[in-house]
Design a protein around this motif. Structure first.
Motif, mmCIF file in Angstrom:
data_model
loop_
_atom_site.group_PDB
_atom_site.id
_atom_site.type_symbol
_atom_site.label_atom_id
_atom_site.label_comp_id
_atom_site.label_asym_id
_atom_site.label_seq_id
_atom_site.Cartn_x
_atom_site.Cartn_y
_atom_site.Cartn_z
ATOM 1 N N VAL A 94 -6.187 -0.519 0.672
ATOM 2 C CA VAL A 94 -4.838 -1.004 0.360
ATOM 3 C C VAL A 94 -4.841 -1.764 -0.968
ATOM 4 O O VAL A 94 -3.967 -1.566 -1.824
ATOM 5 N N LEU A 95 -5.840 -2.624 -1.168
ATOM 6 C CA LEU A 95 -5.924 -3.383 -2.410
ATOM 7 C C LEU A 95 -6.177 -2.465 -3.605
ATOM 8 O O LEU A 95 -5.659 -2.709 -4.703
ATOM 9 N N ALA A 96 -6.982 -1.427 -3.409
ATOM 10 C CA ALA A 96 -7.275 -0.502 -4.506
ATOM 11 C C ALA A 96 -6.016 0.234 -4.955
ATOM 12 O O ALA A 96 -5.902 0.607 -6.134
ATOM 13 N N ARG A 97 -5.061 0.431 -4.044
ATOM 14 C CA ARG A 97 -3.805 1.075 -4.429
ATOM 15 C C ARG A 97 -2.850 0.104 -5.093
ATOM 16 O O ARG A 97 -2.110 0.475 -6.008
ATOM 17 N N ARG A 98 -2.828 -1.152 -4.641
ATOM 18 C CA ARG A 98 -1.834 -2.093 -5.116
ATOM 19 C C ARG A 98 -2.231 -2.810 -6.409
ATOM 20 O O ARG A 98 -1.372 -3.107 -7.240
ATOM 21 N N LEU A 99 -3.516 -3.118 -6.585
ATOM 22 C CA LEU A 99 -3.934 -3.911 -7.745
ATOM 23 C C LEU A 99 -3.605 -3.238 -9.073
ATOM 24 O O LEU A 99 -3.096 -3.911 -9.979
ATOM 25 N N PRO A 100 -3.875 -1.943 -9.281
ATOM 26 C CA PRO A 100 -3.527 -1.353 -10.587
ATOM 27 C C PRO A 100 -2.053 -1.467 -10.933
ATOM 28 O O PRO A 100 -1.700 -1.608 -12.113
ATOM 29 N N ARG A 101 -1.184 -1.429 -9.937
ATOM 30 C CA ARG A 101 0.252 -1.541 -10.212
ATOM 31 C C ARG A 101 0.602 -2.919 -10.752
ATOM 32 O O ARG A 101 1.417 -3.045 -11.671
ATOM 33 N N THR A 102 -0.019 -3.954 -10.194
ATOM 34 C CA THR A 102 0.226 -5.305 -10.695
ATOM 35 C C THR A 102 -0.406 -5.499 -12.064
ATOM 36 O O THR A 102 0.176 -6.163 -12.940
ATOM 37 N N LEU A 103 -1.595 -4.943 -12.268
ATOM 38 C CA LEU A 103 -2.252 -5.077 -13.568
ATOM 39 C C LEU A 103 -1.442 -4.408 -14.668
ATOM 40 O O LEU A 103 -1.360 -4.921 -15.793
ATOM 41 N N VAL A 104 -0.835 -3.269 -14.364
ATOM 42 C CA VAL A 104 0.001 -2.585 -15.356
ATOM 43 C C VAL A 104 1.202 -3.444 -15.724
ATOM 44 O O VAL A 104 1.501 -3.661 -16.908
ATOM 45 N N PHE A 299 -7.957 -13.537 -2.536
ATOM 46 C CA PHE A 299 -9.285 -13.566 -3.144
ATOM 47 C C PHE A 299 -9.343 -12.657 -4.370
ATOM 48 O O PHE A 299 -9.921 -13.024 -5.396
ATOM 49 N N LEU A 300 -8.748 -11.489 -4.279
ATOM 50 C CA LEU A 300 -8.781 -10.563 -5.403
ATOM 51 C C LEU A 300 -8.020 -11.118 -6.600
ATOM 52 O O LEU A 300 -8.449 -10.949 -7.758
ATOM 53 N N VAL A 301 -6.905 -11.790 -6.357
ATOM 54 C CA VAL A 301 -6.170 -12.439 -7.449
ATOM 55 C C VAL A 301 -7.037 -13.513 -8.108
ATOM 56 O O VAL A 301 -7.056 -13.644 -9.338
ATOM 57 N N ALA A 302 -7.763 -14.277 -7.295
ATOM 58 C CA ALA A 302 -8.656 -15.300 -7.849
ATOM 59 C C ALA A 302 -9.750 -14.680 -8.704
ATOM 60 O O ALA A 302 -10.119 -15.216 -9.754
#
Length: 330
Positions: A94-104, A299-302
């Motif tokens: 789930v995080l692998a799908r969502r993180l790139p969208r926020t990074l973009v 944690f991933l945001v940190a």
């Protein structure tokens, strides 16, 4: 790289790891400090006592606290974040799908803020006595005090509801009428990106501009600026290449601080625009009591904030050659 520079990087890496270790510990403590068992969020009305017992045994809620903490650290060091009961998928997926969208979204916003902001600050500082400088400063202060969510709602009302120029929800059109070719899909994505990007960048650039403006005024009085002018260099070259480069040094620290505030902005902006990124995921996970997912998302945001802060330390040495990698002025 010198021995001093290598030792400094090792120290910085150690500090970064210690910071993440503190974050992991706080997440573990806060999760266990919440009332009731977090396993209760995974139960369904029809579960029997035996099924509930098996679920609690799978999560190890009855193990000693130090055993749970050790298992938690081991899992997070190896990327094993558990299972999301609401998404019905591994948390890592789930995080692998969502993180790139926020990074973009927020990578583009951070880039826009720290390209436009310093350029405006350089001009305001260089031409501080020009007509309109005071008005431009007053407008900048007014924009800086404007809440991001208010700007977001204003943009939604103007460009979507009133004019209908840009969409204000989701990352792409949910049921597109166009053929799924690369160019139409890319243009559709950019149209959906425009409003959330503009809502963040419209406020965020002012902080960098206000920081560069006084630094630019100090740089104008430096001897190297007088020397550059004496060489007959063009005013634009003196402004951007000589005075502007040294005025950017304090902006590097500001960028690290702004990154932390962008995390807050991610929650607000992604919720307003229904952008399927980390911010919206955190809100959904907390409301649904999906603690494994919320815990891993925090944690991933940190991790992202700590890694970017570490990279900005190296940027100092490029912006100001007087600063060595070991942190001493040469």
């Amino acid at each position: 790289m010198t021995r001093v520079g290598a030792a400094y990087l090792v120290r910085r890496l150690a500090v970064a790891y210690a910071t993440l270790l503190v974050v992991m510990t706080l997440l573990f403590v806060l999760l266990r400090a919440m009332p009731g068992s977090f396993v209760s969020a995974m139960t369904t009305p029809g579960m029997t006592t035996a099924q509930l017992a098996r679920l609690e045994a799978a999560w190890g809620v009855h193990d000693p606290l130090w055993v749970q903490y050790g298992r938690f650290l081991l899992n997070y060091h190896t990327g094993q974040f558990g299972w999301s009961p609401t998404m019905h998928a591994p948390v890592a997926d789930v995080l692998a799908r969502r993180l790139p969208r926020t990074l973009v979204l927020f990578g583009a916003a951070l880039l826009a803020c720290y390209v436009v902001g310093p350029l405006v600050g350089m001009v305001l500082g260089w031409y501080r006595d020009a007509r309109g400088g005071t008005l431009a400063l007053a407008v900048s202060l007014f924009v800086y005090a404007t809440p991001v969510f208010w700007v977001a709602w204003l943009l939604v009302w103007l460009f979507d509801h009133r004019l209908g120029w840009l969409p204000s929800a989701n990352m792409v059109t949910q049921f597109p009428a166009f053929a799924p070719a690369p160019l139409p899909v890319a243009l559709d994505f950019l149209r959906h990106l425009a409003l959330p990007l503009l809502s963040v960048a419209a406020v965020g650039w002012v902080g960098a501009a206000l920081l560069v403006r006084p630094a630019m005024r100090d740089a104008m009085r430096a001897d190297y600026v007088d020397l550059a002018r004496a060489k007959g260099l063009r005013e634009r070259t003196v402004l951007f290449k000589h005075a502007g480069r040294n005025a950017l040094v304090p902006v590097t620290t500001s960028a690290a601080i702004a990154l932390a505030f962008l995390v807050d902005g991610a929650v607000v902006t992604e919720t307003v625009f229904s952008w399927p990124g980390m911010g919206r995921l955190i809100v959904t996970a907390v409301l649904d009591r999906d603690y494994p997912l919320a815990q891993a998302a925090f944690f991933l945001v940190a991790v992202v904030v700590v890694v970017v802060r570490l990279c900005l330390d190296v940027v100092y040495t490029y912006l100001d050659p007087r600063i060595s990698l070991g942190g001493r002025d040469e």
